[in-house]
Design an enzyme around this catalytic site. Structure first.
Site, short mmCIF file in Angstrom:
data_model
loop_
_atom_site.label_atom_id
_atom_site.label_comp_id
_atom_site.label_asym_id
_atom_site.label_seq_id
_atom_site.Cartn_x
_atom_site.Cartn_y
_atom_site.Cartn_z
N ALA A 41 159.13 18.59 38.71
CA ALA A 41 157.70 18.45 38.99
C ALA A 41 157.40 16.99 39.27
O ALA A 41 158.02 16.09 38.71
CB ALA A 41 156.89 18.90 37.77
N ALA B 228 153.98 14.48 39.59
CA ALA B 228 152.52 14.37 39.49
C ALA B 228 152.12 12.94 39.79
O ALA B 228 152.96 12.11 40.16
CB ALA B 228 152.06 14.81 38.12
N GLY C 194 153.72 10.57 36.85
CA GLY C 194 155.18 10.56 36.65
C GLY C 194 155.84 11.78 37.25
O GLY C 194 155.16 12.63 37.84
N LYS D 234 160.59 12.80 31.40
CA LYS D 234 159.41 12.44 32.22
C LYS D 234 159.44 10.94 32.47
O LYS D 234 159.50 10.16 31.52
CB LYS D 234 158.15 12.87 31.47
CG LYS D 234 156.86 12.61 32.19
CD LYS D 234 155.80 13.63 31.79
CE LYS D 234 154.62 13.01 31.10
NZ LYS D 234 153.55 13.96 30.86
N ASP E 234 143.04 19.27 28.60
CA ASP E 234 143.43 19.65 29.96
C ASP E 234 144.38 20.85 29.98
O ASP E 234 145.52 20.75 30.47
CB ASP E 234 144.12 18.43 30.61
CG ASP E 234 144.15 18.53 32.12
OD1 ASP E 234 143.39 19.37 32.66
OD2 ASP E 234 144.92 17.80 32.76
N1 LIG Z 1 159.39 20.12 27.84
C1 LIG Z 1 159.35 20.72 29.03
N2 LIG Z 1 160.10 21.81 29.26
C2 LIG Z 1 160.07 22.41 30.47
N3 LIG Z 1 159.33 21.97 31.52
C3 LIG Z 1 158.57 20.89 31.35
C4 LIG Z 1 158.54 20.19 30.11
N4 LIG Z 1 157.70 19.16 30.24
C5 LIG Z 1 157.22 19.19 31.49
N5 LIG Z 1 157.73 20.23 32.17
C6 LIG Z 1 157.45 20.59 33.57
O1 LIG Z 1 156.96 19.45 34.24
C7 LIG Z 1 155.62 19.65 34.70
C8 LIG Z 1 154.81 18.38 34.59
O2 LIG Z 1 154.81 17.94 33.24
P1 LIG Z 1 153.57 17.14 32.62
O3 LIG Z 1 152.33 17.96 32.79
O4 LIG Z 1 153.91 16.70 31.26
O5 LIG Z 1 153.55 15.91 33.64
P2 LIG Z 1 152.34 14.98 34.07
O6 LIG Z 1 152.93 13.93 34.91
O7 LIG Z 1 151.62 14.54 32.87
O8 LIG Z 1 151.46 15.93 34.94
P3 LIG Z 1 149.85 16.08 34.99
O9 LIG Z 1 149.29 14.79 34.52
O10 LIG Z 1 149.57 16.37 36.41
O11 LIG Z 1 149.52 17.26 34.10
C9 LIG Z 1 155.09 20.80 33.84
O12 LIG Z 1 154.11 21.51 34.55
C10 LIG Z 1 156.33 21.63 33.61
O13 LIG Z 1 156.59 22.46 34.72
#
Ligand SMILES: Nc1ncnc2c1ncn2[C@@H]1O[C@H](COP(=O)(O)OP(=O)(O)OP(=O)(O)O)[C@@H](O)[C@H]1O
Length: 723
Positions: free
Chosen positions: A207, A209, A212, A229, A365
């Site tokens: 993923a 975003a 990150g 991440k 969120d």
């Molecule tokens: N511990 C985990 N196990 C499996 N998949 C994960 C895990 N952590 C994150 N992911 C995957 O990565 C994606 C993004 O993670 P996360 O939401 O923590 O990132 P972010 O950069 O904070 O995104 P945003 O701010 O847009 O919500 C999640 O939607 C999920 O698909």
């Protein structure tokens, strides 16, 4: 080779200890972390197996236990947002500043110019078009502005409905950044060679975003799967620059709002947003929040949080347990796992309600990407960057607002808003009450499942936009959380409605919580202004509350008893005594009438019918009987139905242990004013019975008493004569 690994291992430990020192010694104040974290900072590979299996991060040697200092509710970032610091730094880089200014000013300025010219030319029907124009402009402007736009989507006090809707469409779908840069960041942050510690399960990020991107990897030493991440390069710099520029322009935007007669302090809105986004870009704060969330909600069945490897976590790198699961919106995979979507939604909503209304520490969120459904039916929360906290007064305020909206008690609602500081104390609130009355639906009289949160927030939002409302961050976060939740719940299960799920919870809280403000709400809901009981409302509340797991009928009975025994409860006691006289009297009269009809019915039918009759009596009283039995036997009288409903509400016929009521009855019975009232009830009942009997014996028309319903005595006379 061996030597090299040992080297990197020792470098890693040194780095890890350095991070721990930063967290615990240098900045415990800013971090919101306690000084009680003197745990050795071990390598995650040395974690004993049972630590992972017991589901808690608690006290393990390998896991830093981020203790929240007393009073700190959401973990603060190590580096806080500081407009002054940003200004100092950016004044030295005029080139960057000028280029970015032009990039932002051009599309946003064009939008602002269009809005002002629409206003001058009187083109009032272009709001939707302008909202779309702003949305398009923002979506091109990068992470900080996209996040800012998303934050504006939950500000009904700032933007009209059309803008709120368009801002909700902003997605931070951004292309992934170069993995080489990501791994370099890990190496710099942890002081290790990436491949010494991690083995990638897939080369590409799972993923990406705005802040990150996430990789799936394995820990080399144990083979455990982890989610890694990693923050975008220069993320903080880019955000600092954009915030600085937005802030620089804020004076102009404040003046534009003034043209529309809106007093909005754009600068402080940008500063609030700056604080939030700085929290999101600090993964140590996120890890601390994840741990806090786990501590508070691990006891909720079917909810869990992935464990964080805190010795591999820094401000820019977060390593946590990999969770195999599917998004709630992925109906095909949910079906493959054999998971019931409505149960998942229910778990999600109940957990969110507990977060918001009981503990106050909540995930603001809960969108589809931040939740995973696991094959065993458990729900996993992810991404703790956007957490919020509401204190007891604020939580109760929100609960009261719901009760008053349902009750259409606008003066009480406005009063709650004033107490929470949403509206100034010194303004004339009548126009607001009038607008609320006109705009909001009659929740009690519409099917509760038809009233949706978004509708109500939109309608409230129109009013908040028109009048001088100013919403504080906790309320904005609650609105955002419930809005996101409802959107997700509807996507997963189109029949679900957040309000119909939440109202039983609210009802059970006001019926059982002895806190003063909630008791005040119960009084406003269940009593008329002169202190008499609104039976239908009370019955409705009990009915709603009964379905919730936290509802305890004995507790609610106790709360009502305490109120009756208080000085304020005198009128209620008087009303209650009167109601008891009427109910028992009419139950007696109507009961006799019913029994007479019932015996006649039995005499003209056979024995089988008699047995069926006795079995059906209970069902009959519940109005739940088969049609053929209905033909055979008389309808239960209204008084009997009422009495039966009351028993059902108190659940005396169900699982409740009736012995639990004994102390409450004892408390009531010992109170002199209750003894007096009971004496009066007995005397009045005796008086009524005597009067009815004498008049019947002397062939006089039945007496008329206050509160006689359904001409009960006439029914009695007629059936006696017929019989
Ligand atoms: N511990 C985990 N196990 C499996 N998949 C994960 C895990 N952590 C994150 N992911 C995957 O990565 C994606 C993004 O993670 P996360 O939401 O923590 O990132 P972010 O950069 O904070 O995104 P945003 O701010 O847009 O919500 C999640 O939607 C999920 O698909």
């Amino acid at each position: 080779m061996m030597e090299e690994t040992e080297m990197s291992e020792s470098k890693r430990l040194t780095k890890a200890r350095e991070i721990l020192r930063q967290v615990t010694e240098e900045a415990p104040e800013q971090m919101g972390l306690g000084s009680g974290v003197p745990l050795p900072f071990f390598n995650a590979t040395e974690v004993p197996e049972n630590v992972w299996s017991n589901g808690l991060l608690d006290g393990s040697d390998a896991i830093v236990r981020y203790k929240f200092r007393k009073g700190v509710k959401v973990a603060e970032p190590l580096v806080k947002y500081s407009p002054e610091k940003a200004e100092k730094a950016l004044l030295n880089q005029p080139n960057r500043w000028i280029v970015r200014n032009i990039q932002i000013a051009f599309p946003i300025g064009f939008w602002a110019f269009s809005v002002v010219s629409d206003f001058i030319l009187g083109k009032t029907d272009r709001r939707r078009e302008r909202a779309q124009q702003l949305q398009r402009a923002i979506s091109e402007l990068g992470p900080a502005l996209i996040k800012a736009g998303q934050a504006l989507a939950s500000r009904p006090d700032l933007l009209p409905k059309e803008y709120l809707e368009e801002m909700q469409l902003l997605q931070d779908k951004v292309p992934p950044f170069d993995s080489a840069l990501a791994f370099q960041c890990v190496e710099e942050e942890l002081g290790v060679k990436f491949l010494d510690v991690f083995e990638l399960v897939s080369e590409e990020p799972v993923a990406a975003a705005s802040i990150g991107q996430v990789y799936k990897a394995k820990l080399r030493t144990t083979g455990q799967e982890v989610a890694l991440k990693i923050q975008r390069p220069n993320c903080e710099d880019i955000i600092a620059l954009d915030l600085y520029i937005l802030r620089w322009w804020s004076g102009i935007y404040t003046n534009i709002f003034k043209v529309f007669k809106r007093e909005i302090d754009v600068q402080s809105i940008i500063d609030d947003f700056g604080e939030l986004i700085y929290r999101e870009i600090d993964y140590i704060a996120e890890a601390a929040n994840a741990q806090r969330f786990n501590e508070l909600y691990a006891s909720i069945p079917d909810v869990f949080v992935p464990k964080v490897y805190s010795d591999l976590t820094t401000r820019k790198v977060l390593v946590m347990e990999w969770v195999d699961g599917v998004r709630l919106t992925d109906s095909a995979s949910l079906a493959r796992y054999g998971l019931e979507t409505s149960k998942l939604v229910d778990t999600l909503v109940q957990c969110s309600l507990q977060q918001i209304l009981e503990n106050g520490f909540f995930h603001a969120d809960p969108h589809a990407g931040n939740l995973l459904a696991c094959a065993d039916g458990r729900l996993c929360y992810l991404d703790f960057g956007m957490m919020s906290y509401a204190d007891r007064r604020q939580r109760n305020g929100f609960l009261l607002a719901v009760v008053h909206i349902v009750n259409r008690d606008w003066s009480a609602l406005v009063n709650v808003y004033q107490k929470l500081g949403f509206i100034p104390e010194d303004i004339d609130v009548k126009p607001i009450e009038f607008a609320l009355d006109k705009a909001l639906p009659d929740v009690l009289n519409s099917e509760i499942s038809e009233v949706n949160f978004k509708n109500i927030v939109n309608k409230l939002g129109d009013i908040m936009y028109k009048f001088p409302f100013c919403l504080p961050p906790f309320y904005i976060a609650i609105i955002r959380c419930l809005g996101v939740l409802e959107g997700l719940a509807i996507q997963v299960d189109p029949t679900s409605r957040i309000i119909s799920e939440a109202y039983p919870y609210v009802a059970s809280r006001v019926l059982t919580d002895p806190q003063d403000d909630l008791q005040e709400a119960l009084r406003r809901l269940a009593l008329t202004p002169d202190g008499k009981i609104r039976w239908n409302r009370l019955e409705g509340l009990f009915q709603e509350a009964r379905g919730t797991p936290r509802f305890d009928v004995v507790m609610s009975f106790d709360v009502l008893t305490d109120y009756i025994l208080s000085d304020d409860g005198d009128i209620l006691l008087e009303d209650l005594s009167e109601q008891i006289v009427i109910a028992v009297d009419s139950l007696g009269v109507e009961g006799v009438s019913y029994l007479l009809k019932f015996t006649r019915a039995l005499r003209i039918s056979d024995e089988v019918a008699a047995i069926r009759a006795s079995r059906s009596l209970r069902l009959l009283l519940d109005g739940n009987v088969q049609d053929d039995a209905k033909k055979l036997f008389p309808e239960p009288t209204p008084a009997m139905q009422r009495f039966n409903r009351l028993l059902n509400l108190l659940d005396l016929s169900g699982d409740t242990d009736t012995a639990k009521f004994i102390p409450i009855f004892r408390k009531l019975a010992q109170e002199p004013k209750v003894q007096r009232a009971a004496g009066e009830v007995v005397a009045k009942l005796g008086e009524r019975a005597l009067s009815r009997s004498l008049r019947f014996v002397f062939g006089l028309p039945p007496p008329k008493f206050d509160g006689d319903c359904n001409a009960a005595s006439t029914v009695f006379e007629e059936s006696m004569v017929r019989y």
